[in-house]
Design a protein around this motif. Structure first.
Motif, short mmCIF file in Angstrom:
data_model
loop_
_atom_site.label_atom_id
_atom_site.label_comp_id
_atom_site.label_asym_id
_atom_site.label_seq_id
_atom_site.Cartn_x
_atom_site.Cartn_y
_atom_site.Cartn_z
N VAL A 78 35.76 -0.74 30.96
CA VAL A 78 35.31 -1.90 31.49
C VAL A 78 36.50 -2.39 31.90
O VAL A 78 36.33 -2.77 33.46
CB VAL A 78 34.73 -3.41 31.12
CG1 VAL A 78 34.55 -3.80 31.43
CG2 VAL A 78 33.22 -2.73 30.05
N PHE A 79 37.87 -2.01 30.73
CA PHE A 79 39.06 -2.96 31.57
C PHE A 79 40.17 -1.03 31.25
O PHE A 79 40.00 -0.98 30.99
CB PHE A 79 39.80 -3.46 30.25
CG PHE A 79 38.78 -5.05 30.62
CD1 PHE A 79 38.52 -6.01 31.46
CD2 PHE A 79 38.07 -5.34 29.13
CE1 PHE A 79 38.12 -7.15 31.75
CE2 PHE A 79 37.44 -5.92 28.87
CZ PHE A 79 37.22 -7.46 30.02
N ASP A 80 40.03 -1.78 33.21
CA ASP A 80 41.30 -0.31 33.62
C ASP A 80 42.86 -0.37 32.65
O ASP A 80 43.05 -1.45 33.11
CB ASP A 80 41.33 -0.02 35.49
CG ASP A 80 42.18 1.00 35.35
OD1 ASP A 80 42.06 1.75 35.19
OD2 ASP A 80 42.16 0.94 36.62
N GLU A 81 42.13 0.48 31.83
CA GLU A 81 44.36 0.04 31.47
C GLU A 81 45.63 1.53 31.68
O GLU A 81 46.51 1.69 31.28
CB GLU A 81 43.40 -0.28 29.48
CG GLU A 81 43.30 -0.84 29.66
CD GLU A 81 42.51 -1.21 27.98
OE1 GLU A 81 42.86 -0.35 27.40
OE2 GLU A 81 41.80 -1.77 27.61
N ILE A 98 48.04 -3.11 43.05
CA ILE A 98 47.53 -3.24 42.02
C ILE A 98 45.31 -3.87 41.93
O ILE A 98 45.71 -5.63 43.07
CB ILE A 98 48.77 -4.97 41.77
CG1 ILE A 98 49.89 -4.56 42.00
CG2 ILE A 98 47.74 -4.96 39.82
CD1 ILE A 98 50.37 -2.97 41.14
N PRO A 99 45.26 -3.25 41.82
CA PRO A 99 43.77 -3.48 42.14
C PRO A 99 43.69 -5.08 40.86
O PRO A 99 43.64 -4.97 40.15
CB PRO A 99 42.72 -2.74 41.13
CG PRO A 99 44.05 -2.28 40.31
CD PRO A 99 45.17 -2.47 40.73
N SER A 100 42.82 -6.14 41.66
CA SER A 100 42.65 -7.17 40.74
C SER A 100 41.52 -8.03 40.91
O SER A 100 41.30 -8.42 41.98
CB SER A 100 43.77 -7.92 41.64
OG SER A 100 43.84 -9.86 40.73
N TYR A 101 40.79 -9.15 41.08
CA TYR A 101 40.36 -9.78 40.34
C TYR A 101 40.37 -11.33 40.09
O TYR A 101 39.69 -12.41 40.76
CB TYR A 101 38.90 -9.83 39.19
CG TYR A 101 37.69 -8.95 39.99
CD1 TYR A 101 37.19 -8.37 40.49
CD2 TYR A 101 37.60 -7.14 39.07
CE1 TYR A 101 35.82 -7.78 40.59
CE2 TYR A 101 37.91 -6.30 39.23
CZ TYR A 101 36.38 -6.39 40.13
OH TYR A 101 35.24 -4.93 40.19
#
Length: 152
Positions: A78-81, A98-101
């Motif tokens: 779920v979380f791209d680490e 940097i991909p971010s919501y």
């Protein structure tokens, strides 16, 4: 003389106390919002443990923790680490995205190639690029979230 003054003041104090008391108290309403046509309960609540048993992480997890556990059961991360692209130095014309919501992220740069300097932490905002003070690499937020979402 002091006792006489207290006796004389007592009726005034009692009258002031009575005036400050609430005349009628209203019970606090505990009606559920769902019964009044409100939104349904969030789906990320665990079922809880049965009486007399010890709950597992899956039984008692809620929110993002439950989302992560359900993703792990399905084989989804779920979380791209994973680490960011460190094969190149970002420039103002071509920053490392940097991909971010969220509109802001905290970035840790280790240099190019990776681990060429100690970790330097800094903030990057969606409207402003960030530059590492050690190696000069430029980073920018690749915003995927909702522009009008309410944030805390």
């Amino acid at each position: 003389m002091f006792k006489t003054a207290l006796r004389a003041a007592r009726p005034a104090v009692l009258a002031a106390r009575a005036a400050n008391r609430p005349q009628a108290s209203r019970a606090f309403s505990t009606t559920l919002r769902v019964s009044s046509g409100g939104p349904p309960a969030p789906q990320l609540y665990g079922p809880g443990a049965q009486p007399g048993t010890v709950p597992t992480d899956m039984d008692q997890a809620t929110g993002l923790e439950r989302l992560q556990l359900l993703g792990e059961l399905e084989g989804i991360n779920v979380f791209d680490e994973g680490p960011l692209d460190s094969s190149r130095i970002g420039t103002k014309a071509n920053p490392v995205l940097i991909p971010s919501y969220d509109v802001e992220r905290i970035i840790g740069c280790t240099g190019v190639p990776a681990d060429s300097h100690d970790v330097v932490w800094f903030n990057v905002h969606k409207d402003k690029q960030g530059r590492c003070k050690e190696c000069g690499s430029v980073y920018a937020v690749d915003f995927h979230g909702d522009e009008h979402a309410e944030h805390h």
